[in-house]
Write a protein that holds these residues in place. Sequence first.
Motif, PDB file in Angstrom:
ATOM      1  N   UNK A 277     -89.198 -39.490 -30.129  1.00 46.44           N
ATOM      2  CA  UNK A 277     -90.155 -40.303 -30.642  1.00 46.44           C
ATOM      3  C   UNK A 277     -89.986 -40.931 -32.114  1.00 46.44           C
ATOM      4  N   UNK A 278     -89.887 -42.433 -32.074  1.00 46.26           N
ATOM      5  CA  UNK A 278     -89.394 -43.161 -33.110  1.00 46.26           C
ATOM      6  C   UNK A 278     -90.509 -43.202 -34.312  1.00 46.26           C
ATOM      7  N   UNK A 279     -89.880 -43.506 -35.343  1.00 46.35           N
ATOM      8  CA  UNK A 279     -91.143 -43.887 -36.522  1.00 46.35           C
ATOM      9  C   UNK A 279     -91.610 -45.155 -36.291  1.00 46.35           C
ATOM     10  N   UNK A 280     -93.106 -45.070 -36.461  1.00 46.16           N
ATOM     11  CA  UNK A 280     -94.004 -46.259 -36.045  1.00 46.16           C
ATOM     12  C   UNK A 280     -94.449 -46.055 -34.856  1.00 46.16           C
ATOM     13  N   UNK A 281     -94.181 -45.209 -33.771  1.00 51.04           N
ATOM     14  CA  UNK A 281     -94.552 -44.990 -32.910  1.00 51.04           C
ATOM     15  C   UNK A 281     -95.834 -44.132 -32.756  1.00 51.04           C
ATOM     16  N   UNK A 282     -96.773 -44.544 -31.857  1.00 49.69           N
ATOM     17  CA  UNK A 282     -98.078 -43.749 -31.638  1.00 49.69           C
ATOM     18  C   UNK A 282     -97.777 -42.211 -30.915  1.00 49.69           C
ATOM     19  N   UNK A 283     -98.689 -41.455 -31.495  1.00 53.58           N
ATOM     20  CA  UNK A 283     -98.307 -40.227 -30.606  1.00 53.58           C
ATOM     21  C   UNK A 283     -99.380 -40.256 -29.363  1.00 53.58           C
ATOM     22  N   UNK A 284     -98.947 -39.808 -28.404  1.00 49.11           N
ATOM     23  CA  UNK A 284     -99.745 -40.088 -27.211  1.00 49.11           C
ATOM     24  C   UNK A 284     -99.741 -38.782 -26.192  1.00 49.11           C
ATOM     25  N   UNK A 285    -100.318 -38.829 -25.281  1.00 48.92           N
ATOM     26  CA  UNK A 285    -100.211 -37.875 -24.211  1.00 48.92           C
ATOM     27  C   UNK A 285     -98.830 -37.914 -23.683  1.00 48.92           C
ATOM     28  N   UNK A 286     -98.474 -39.133 -23.354  1.00 46.47           N
ATOM     29  CA  UNK A 286     -97.036 -39.297 -22.862  1.00 46.47           C
ATOM     30  C   UNK A 286     -95.842 -38.523 -23.595  1.00 46.47           C
ATOM     31  N   UNK A 287     -96.129 -38.571 -25.055  1.00 45.64           N
ATOM     32  CA  UNK A 287     -94.836 -38.289 -25.753  1.00 45.64           C
ATOM     33  C   UNK A 287     -95.136 -36.782 -26.600  1.00 45.64           C
ATOM     34  N   UNK A 288     -96.365 -36.216 -26.195  1.00 49.52           N
ATOM     35  CA  UNK A 288     -96.384 -35.010 -27.055  1.00 49.52           C
ATOM     36  C   UNK A 288     -96.700 -33.804 -25.710  1.00 49.52           C
ATOM     37  N   UNK A 289     -96.484 -32.393 -26.336  1.00 46.92           N
ATOM     38  CA  UNK A 289     -96.502 -31.505 -25.310  1.00 46.92           C
ATOM     39  C   UNK A 289     -96.887 -30.228 -26.322  1.00 46.92           C
ATOM     40  N   UNK A 290     -97.649 -29.396 -25.458  1.00 48.20           N
ATOM     41  CA  UNK A 290     -97.919 -28.031 -26.164  1.00 48.20           C
ATOM     42  C   UNK A 290     -96.883 -27.059 -25.406  1.00 48.20           C
ATOM     43  N   UNK A 291     -96.039 -26.346 -26.317  1.00 44.56           N
ATOM     44  CA  UNK A 291     -95.081 -25.422 -26.205  1.00 44.56           C
ATOM     45  C   UNK A 291     -95.228 -24.040 -26.927  1.00 44.56           C
ATOM     46  N   UNK A 292     -94.462 -22.844 -26.710  1.00 41.39           N
ATOM     47  CA  UNK A 292     -94.371 -21.932 -27.520  1.00 41.39           C
ATOM     48  C   UNK A 292     -92.928 -22.049 -28.167  1.00 41.39           C
ATOM     49  N   UNK A 293     -92.699 -21.535 -29.439  1.00 40.24           N
ATOM     50  CA  UNK A 293     -93.813 -20.651 -30.055  1.00 40.24           C
ATOM     51  C   UNK A 293     -94.612 -21.365 -31.044  1.00 40.24           C
ATOM     52  N   UNK A 294     -95.383 -20.523 -31.696  1.00 50.55           N
ATOM     53  CA  UNK A 294     -96.701 -21.191 -32.357  1.00 50.55           C
ATOM     54  C   UNK A 294     -96.157 -21.333 -33.812  1.00 50.55           C
ATOM     55  N   UNK A 295     -95.438 -22.305 -34.216  1.00 44.15           N
ATOM     56  CA  UNK A 295     -94.968 -22.554 -35.495  1.00 44.15           C
ATOM     57  C   UNK A 295     -95.446 -23.507 -36.478  1.00 44.15           C
ATOM     58  N   UNK A 296     -96.351 -24.211 -35.832  1.00 45.43           N
ATOM     59  CA  UNK A 296     -97.022 -25.336 -36.531  1.00 45.43           C
ATOM     60  C   UNK A 296     -98.159 -25.674 -36.034  1.00 45.43           C
TER      61      UNK A 296
END
Length: 333
Positions: free
Chosen positions: A289-308
């Motif tokens: 993901x580049x600076x200025x890009x929108x976060x979307x369903x296409x570029x985000x994912x839920x994964x282990x571990x829970x650190x954030x």
Amino acid sequence: MTKVIIIAEAGVNHNGNVNIAKQLVDSAVFAGADIIKFQTFKTKNLVTKNSPKAPYQKKITNTNETQYEMLKKLQLNIKQTKIIKDYCKRKKIEFLSSPFDLESLKLLTNLKVKKIKIASGEITNYPLLRDIAKLKKETILSTGMSKTQEITQAIKVLQNYGLSRKNIILLHCTSAYPTPLKHANLTSINYLKNKFKLKVGYSDHTEGITASVAAVALGSEVIEKHITLNKKAKGPDHSSSLDPKGFRELVREIRKVEKLLGKYGKFVTKNEKQNIKIVRKSIYAKKNINIGEKFSEDNLISKRPAKGLSPMSWNNIIGRISKKNYHKDDLIK
């Protein structure tokens, strides 16, 4: 949950012999029971001389003798009862007994017992209920053979003569020896709790230990079960009792269930806390993901571990502008 009180019901399984009674006390201690219970009665005050036996008694005892003759052989006198109670004190197990007549109640009162147990057959014995209530001791009332109205009446008598509700414990019971599993009706435990708002336990006459263990899981605070030295011994209750090893297994299983039940509510255990970060998830970059890009369903994912960030923040993140470059699997901050 509070610790379940486990009563080893010796009843008349001593066969009128003090030495056998002492061995039953030893067996109850070996098994881990909290209390051992006997029966205190004067046969002449309990039954008429021609009183017939119950059907289950006829099956396993001499059919030619009357109930009077059978009970006369099982009766313990004052001296014997005191010997047994003193032996219980030495062995550090509480002595309990069910009185079946006023004379026997007086005997137990003189022995300064802590509790009184009312047998199912005595739930309609007004004079006995009255005099037990006057003692104002913790009273355990078995409800075998009883309708709701009869239980209500018995409780009313106890209260009218001074027994506080906090000192009354009801035991669900089916007075059949042994009780077929289909007649155990353990649902009655919660019915009695809801109906009478009293402590409730279970007096178990089924074969084995399953019913007692299930009763604890349903919220029974007291369990009563017959104990014998030998299930094949002659007498009315031996065959529907547990031997010492069987009773010990019952106690072990009940103590396991207590641990399983734990406390009322929903808690995160110490062991679970160690696993939260490992098995829960955070929001990560699904791809670069580049600076200025929108976060979307296409570029985000839920994964282990829970650190954030928790995935529960998903809708707050979607559509925002990235303020930095992310590589695949980088934690979104």
